[in-house]
Design a protein around this motif. Structure first.
Motif, mmCIF file in Angstrom:
data_model
loop_
_atom_site.group_PDB
_atom_site.id
_atom_site.type_symbol
_atom_site.label_atom_id
_atom_site.label_comp_id
_atom_site.label_asym_id
_atom_site.label_seq_id
_atom_site.Cartn_x
_atom_site.Cartn_y
_atom_site.Cartn_z
ATOM 1 N N VAL A 79 0.857 -1.177 0.000
ATOM 2 C CA VAL A 79 0.000 0.000 0.000
ATOM 3 C C VAL A 79 0.899 1.234 0.000
ATOM 4 O O VAL A 79 1.753 1.379 0.872
ATOM 5 N N PRO A 80 0.724 2.129 -0.980
ATOM 6 C CA PRO A 80 1.555 3.335 -1.010
ATOM 7 C C PRO A 80 1.328 4.185 0.239
ATOM 8 O O PRO A 80 0.225 4.250 0.770
ATOM 9 N N SER A 81 2.375 4.834 0.668
ATOM 10 C CA SER A 81 2.317 5.670 1.860
ATOM 11 C C SER A 81 3.094 6.953 1.597
ATOM 12 O O SER A 81 4.030 6.966 0.793
ATOM 13 N N ARG A 82 2.729 7.990 2.278
ATOM 14 C CA ARG A 82 3.479 9.242 2.150
ATOM 15 C C ARG A 82 4.904 9.076 2.663
ATOM 16 O O ARG A 82 5.813 9.752 2.210
ATOM 17 N N HIS A 83 5.090 8.156 3.586
ATOM 18 C CA HIS A 83 6.435 7.911 4.126
ATOM 19 C C HIS A 83 7.373 7.353 3.057
ATOM 20 O O HIS A 83 8.583 7.387 3.235
ATOM 21 N N ASP A 84 6.823 6.849 1.949
ATOM 22 C CA ASP A 84 7.658 6.348 0.853
ATOM 23 C C ASP A 84 8.481 7.468 0.217
ATOM 24 O O ASP A 84 9.502 7.212 -0.415
ATOM 25 N N PHE A 85 8.035 8.719 0.356
ATOM 26 C CA PHE A 85 8.751 9.846 -0.240
ATOM 27 C C PHE A 85 9.966 10.274 0.583
ATOM 28 O O PHE A 85 10.832 10.977 0.072
ATOM 29 N N VAL A 86 10.029 9.883 1.839
ATOM 30 C CA VAL A 86 11.157 10.277 2.687
ATOM 31 C C VAL A 86 12.433 9.669 2.111
ATOM 32 O O VAL A 86 12.498 8.486 1.799
ATOM 33 N N GLY A 87 13.439 10.520 1.952
ATOM 34 C CA GLY A 87 14.704 10.098 1.360
ATOM 35 C C GLY A 87 14.780 10.360 -0.128
ATOM 36 O O GLY A 87 15.819 10.153 -0.745
ATOM 37 N N GLN A 88 13.686 10.837 -0.724
ATOM 38 C CA GLN A 88 13.645 11.112 -2.167
ATOM 39 C C GLN A 88 14.024 12.565 -2.439
ATOM 40 O O GLN A 88 13.851 13.454 -1.613
#
Length: 169
Positions: A95-104
């Motif tokens: 499930v996509p999460s906003r936390h996936d953007f951290v480090g980008q």
């Protein structure tokens, strides 16, 4: 019935018999709603135990071979069943999460970024882009088109903390 119990409680089937009781108990609890199936390789483990038990039971009754040989055959058949079930069972969808953007890395889209205003564009793993709310922590200067690194997500404010990103580093 006595022959069945002797075979089920004799070597090598006994090694699978107790595991089979645990698997049956687990599935009864899942059916009753006490346990949840998410995140566990339960179908593959269950297939390994059930098919391995049956192979050990049938092998000890039908095959005139020593117990360790029947056990080895039951393990091979059990692992084959588990591999087949894993191949047929779909992997849980991430499930996509906003936390996936951290480090980008992101690209600033507003004229400036402050402690209470700013927007940037970030690319997700699937190739899509999203415009996100960003904030800075210090006196760094950002300009439209500049690069920034997302280092934290604030769930209360629903924005990302960013810092300058030097492409050469």
């Amino acid at each position: 019935m006595r022959d069945f119990l002797d075979a089920a409680l004799g070597f090598p089937a006994v090694l699978f018999s107790f595991a089979l009781i645990v698997v049956i108990g687990y599935w009864l609890l899942v059916a009753a709603g006490v346990l949840d199936l998410d995140g566990l390789p339960a179908p593959a483990i269950s297939a390994f135990v059930a098919v391995g038990w049956f192979a050990a039971l049938a092998g000890s009754v039908l095959v005139p071979a020593p117990g360790p040989v029947v056990l080895a055959g039951a393990l091979v058949v059990g692992f084959g069943a588990a591999a087949l079930v894993r191949r047929l069972t779909p992997a849980p969808e991430k499930v996509p999460s906003r936390h996936d953007f951290v480090g980008q890395m992101c690209v600033i889209r507003t004229q400036s970024v402050s402690t209470d205003f700013g927007q940037a564009e970030v690319r997700a793993e699937d190739g899509s882009t999203a415009v996100i709310q960003v904030r800075q922590t210090g006196t760094d200067s950002f300009r439209a088109g500049g690069a920034a690194l997302i280092f934290q997500y604030d769930p209360d404010g629903e924005f990302f903390w960013v810092m300058p990103y030097e492409r050469g580093l």
